[in-house]
Design an enzyme around this catalytic site. Structure first.
Site, short mmCIF file in Angstrom:
data_model
loop_
_atom_site.label_atom_id
_atom_site.label_comp_id
_atom_site.label_asym_id
_atom_site.label_seq_id
_atom_site.Cartn_x
_atom_site.Cartn_y
_atom_site.Cartn_z
N SER A 17 7.44 6.06 33.69
CA SER A 17 6.63 6.99 32.91
C SER A 17 7.28 7.31 31.57
O SER A 17 7.56 6.40 30.79
CB SER A 17 6.36 8.25 33.74
N ASP A 48 1.93 7.82 26.74
CA ASP A 48 3.28 7.62 27.25
C ASP A 48 3.39 6.16 27.69
O ASP A 48 2.41 5.41 27.61
CB ASP A 48 3.58 8.62 28.37
N ASP A 89 3.38 4.35 30.38
CA ASP A 89 2.46 3.74 31.35
C ASP A 89 1.02 4.19 31.14
O ASP A 89 0.13 3.85 31.92
CB ASP A 89 2.91 3.99 32.79
N ASP A 119 -0.79 6.91 31.36
CA ASP A 119 -1.61 7.83 32.15
C ASP A 119 -1.74 9.18 31.45
O ASP A 119 -2.63 9.96 31.77
CB ASP A 119 -1.07 7.98 33.57
#
Length: 448
Positions: A96, A238, A240, A242
């Site tokens: 993340s 960010d 990834d 999400d």
């Protein structure tokens, strides 16, 4: 640096606690739970991703799983693919917003959502026992590669809005992917919606150009680029993808907290129903739910807790104040694609600018800070705050939240980092800053 293992998955520093052997065992535990079924595998753009990927493949194949390899893809795309392919599980390789040396593993259930507490505990117990369902030579799994992993995800998002109406506005967008997995398909989504897109950090190689967490101090470049381009909006993902932070047309960072608020303001005007956020999310969302005559619920912090609460109350929308909107029609996972679509659709419907829309929402200032804190000291920190703020209404169970009529402060241990988070909110910035600083001082005094 110890590995961080929780119901949400695994994180650690490569070469200092997170090694291929442990990742292989984690994957073998997941493959055992999946009973050799189909598992979707994807990763964010980190340079360490291929090492972890090959270790994970060994664990999944050795337990007989059919692995569908999406390679570099966003975390919400992984969740969508699990349900699209009717898979038994999914696994995203990501850390993340953590810095470059970190990586990790995030498992998905057959529902395309992160593991709930019971499933996460089952995985941890299996990992600790080592009782994996390894197959003989003629029972090993297989790997196949997807040609267009993002296609089903984009298709679901486009069904949420009126793409033709958005295309007519010809929005100018600056997109900061910061060399994360969002670079793979987000420009395609925005271009499909007729946007003129300027991409920053468009190579998904994990070589972040700025600190990856999409908070104000890390996005000065995006703010400047929005002004320079004369853009309608700036979007920051960010690694990834999400989570989403937003910069308005004036180059002002309006943040992650308003990502969910703007999405809710648009959605709840059209679809009435329950709305769920976590206990660290801005009060503006409660005000928006009230404005639209909708039920409002809070869960514990963490995507798994939010999605579990959403399912229990049949929510039409949910999310977290870290820029994570959860739309059940796409999947029970935080999704920056959904957030972008709803912001653009809302701008079309309202007319005017993003700055005007943001300024029309109830005003609060939320201040967030953190400090390193051993987990065994968290209880002492909570006790010190409860004693110091005896006039507040205390809510325990997810750290400690203290509420007054016009402000609140929360202290809780992170699920993914060895830190203690302190969050305060008030209608006035100075009050919120003072409350957060005072709480930080008391926590340090109790844990030092």
């Amino acid at each position: 640096m110890p590995r961080i293992l929780s119901i949400s998955g695994l994180r650690g520093v490569i070469g200092d606690g997170l090694d291929p052997e442990f990742c292989c065992r984690f994957a073998a535990a997941l493959g055992t739970m999946a009973e050799g079924g189909t598992v979707v595998l994807s990763r964010d753009g980190r340079s360490t991703g291929p090492v972890i990927k090959h270790a994970v493949l060994a664990g999944l194949l050795s337990t007989g799983c059919r692995v569908v390899d999406a390679d570099v893809a966003t975390t919400p795309t992984c969740g969508v693919l699990v349900t699209h392919l009717n898979a038994a599980a999914g696994l995203q390789i990501t850390a993340s917003h953590n810095p470059i040396p970190w990586n990790g593993l995030k498992p998905f259930s057959p529902a395309g959502s992160v593991f709930d507490a019971a499933t996460g505990q089952k995985l941890i117990a299996l990992l600790e026992s080592g009782d994996f369902a390894y197959k003989p030579w003629d029972g090993l799994g297989s790997v196949e590669t997807l040609d267009d992993p993002a296609g089903p995800h984009i298709e679901r998002v486009l069904k949420l809005v009126d793409p033709d109406a958005i295309r007519q506005r010809k929005f100018k967008v600056v997109l900061d992917c910061n060399h994360g997995s969002g670079a793979v398909a987000t420009p395609r989504l925005l271009e499909t919606l007729g946007c003129e897109v300027t991409v920053l950090g468009g190579t998904p190689d994990g070589q972040f150009e700025h600190v990856p967490e999409p908070i104000e101090q890390n996005l000065t470049g995006l703010c400047e680029a929005v002004v320079s381009a004369g853009a309608d909006v700036g979007f920051a993902q960010d690694p990834d993808a999400d989570r989403l932070a937003i910069v308005d047309n004036t180059g002002r960072y309006i943040g992650e907290e308003l990502t969910l608020a703007l999405g809710a303001d648009f959605v709840l005007a059209h679809r009435k129903g329950a709305f769920v956020v976590n206990g660290s999310t801005s009060r503006v969302n409660e005000d928006i739910a009230s404005r639209h005559g909708c039920e409002f619920h809070r869960s514990y912090v963490g995507e798994a807790h939010v999605t579990a609460k959403m399912k229990s109350v049949n929510a039409v929308l949910g999310g977290e104040g870290n820029g994570g909107v959860i739309e059940p029609q796409v999947g029970y996972v935080r999704d920056s694609f959904v957030s972008m679509a709803y912001v653009l659709a809302g701008l079309v419907e309202r007319g005017g600018t993003l700055a005007e829309w943001a300024d029309s929402l109830p005003k609060y200032t939320i201040v967030k800070d953190k400090l390193e804190c051993p987990r065994e000291q968290v209880e002492n920190a909570c006790a010190a705050l409860r004693s110091a703020y005896s006039d507040a209404t205390a809510t325990e169970g997810d750290g400690l939240r203290l509420d007054w009529p016009d402000r609140w402060v929360q202290v809780r241990a992170s699920n993914t980092e060895p830190i203690l988070r302190v969050i305060a909110e008030a209608p006035d910035q100075s009050i919120a800053e003072d409350l957060c600083a005072d709480a930080m001082e008391k926590v340090r005094g109790a844990t030092s």
